[in-house]
Design an enzyme around this catalytic site. Sequence first.
Site, short mmCIF file in Angstrom:
data_model
loop_
_atom_site.label_atom_id
_atom_site.label_comp_id
_atom_site.label_asym_id
_atom_site.label_seq_id
_atom_site.Cartn_x
_atom_site.Cartn_y
_atom_site.Cartn_z
N ASN A 9 76.16 90.31 29.44
CA ASN A 9 77.30 91.23 29.53
C ASN A 9 77.49 91.79 28.12
OD1 ASN A 9 79.71 92.55 29.71
ND2 ASN A 9 80.96 90.73 30.13
N LYS A 11 79.39 94.00 27.11
CA LYS A 11 80.76 94.46 26.81
C LYS A 11 80.66 95.83 26.13
CE LYS A 11 82.21 89.71 26.92
NZ LYS A 11 83.11 88.65 26.50
N HIS A 95 86.12 90.49 35.56
CA HIS A 95 85.98 89.80 34.28
C HIS A 95 87.38 89.53 33.72
CE1 HIS A 95 85.04 88.87 30.14
NE2 HIS A 95 83.82 88.60 30.55
N GLU A 97 88.55 89.81 30.87
CA GLU A 97 89.06 90.86 29.97
C GLU A 97 89.67 92.00 30.79
OE1 GLU A 97 85.46 91.23 27.71
OE2 GLU A 97 85.84 89.24 26.87
N GLU A 167 83.98 81.55 34.40
CA GLU A 167 84.14 81.80 32.97
C GLU A 167 85.53 81.35 32.53
OE1 GLU A 167 81.24 85.08 31.52
OE2 GLU A 167 83.12 86.01 32.04
N GLY A 173 83.96 84.00 23.92
CA GLY A 173 83.99 84.57 22.58
C GLY A 173 84.62 83.67 21.55
N SER A 212 80.66 81.36 25.73
CA SER A 212 79.98 80.80 24.55
C SER A 212 78.68 80.07 24.89
CB SER A 212 80.94 79.89 23.76
OG SER A 212 82.04 80.64 23.27
P1 13P Z 1 80.61 85.02 25.22
O1 13P Z 1 79.25 84.55 25.65
O2 13P Z 1 80.58 85.96 24.05
O3 13P Z 1 81.56 83.87 25.04
O4 13P Z 1 81.20 85.90 26.43
C1 13P Z 1 81.14 85.39 27.71
C2 13P Z 1 81.51 86.47 28.66
O5 13P Z 1 82.63 86.94 28.68
C3 13P Z 1 80.46 86.98 29.55
O6 13P Z 1 80.98 87.78 30.55
#
Ligand code: 13P
Length: 251
Positions: A9, A11, A95, A97, A167, A173, A212
């Site tokens: 992903n 982002k 997601h 976010e 997740e 992150g 992560s």
């Molecule tokens: P990270 O791997 O940067 O923690 O992000 C995970 C994520 O949100 C994947 O959709």
Amino acid sequence: MREKLVAGNWKMHGDLLQNRELLDAVVAGVAAMRKGSCAVCVPYPYLSAVQVILQDTIVDWGAQNISQYDKGAYTGEVSANMLSDFGCRYVIVGHSERRALFGESSDTVALKYVAAQNSGLTPILCVGESLEQRESGATEQVVAEQLGAVIMKAGIDSLANAVVAYEPVWAIGTGKTATPQQAQDVHEFIRRNVADKNAEVASNLTIQYGGSVKANNAAELFAMPDIDGGLIGGASLIANDFVSICQAVQN
Ligand code: 13P
């Protein structure tokens, strides 16, 4: 036998040049893997270029969001059919976010999931609890509610054409990965929740872990019985790391 899948992903990262360098290295690195086990979900403007780079490779591609509407006066939105036009196989829906920063409710996520499937896309449905919810013992309740909204709208059988990504928000992150056992416990809960309604769908359901995941922790996470690969943020932007994570998944 369910499929294992590692998906990046990206982002809101990348540019045309970086994307090409990254994908060329990923394609070379995963060449020996089976098609269907590795994908990238990229920002909309790059879909066309990514399609050109990845077609005829074993790496699949997709987007990170979708409109719940088919078409119409929805300024700024992107429909499922538009994603299909660019050869997308996957689209991430729900997601954390999007839920937290853009106010998407579980009902809206369910509509997006349906819109994706109606256009032949495979939704990657994200579920997961915040730190506060985990600490108050509400993890299973939160995950069941997020999953339940989709099952209510789309039916249990729809999960035969979907991927679920667990997740935990506190692991995204932050560098704070869930331990393999913490993740396994929730994955097992998700599979049991689905199995209560349809055992076959549950046993074939790909459930990814995200939060992560790095080159140095992927293998132990993916070794857990109910963890079928990962949804990778930051590490998917570093070719060597993403390739190592893809290789950690054994189909
Ligand atoms: P990270 O791997 O940067 O923690 O992000 C995970 C994520 O949100 C994947 O959709």
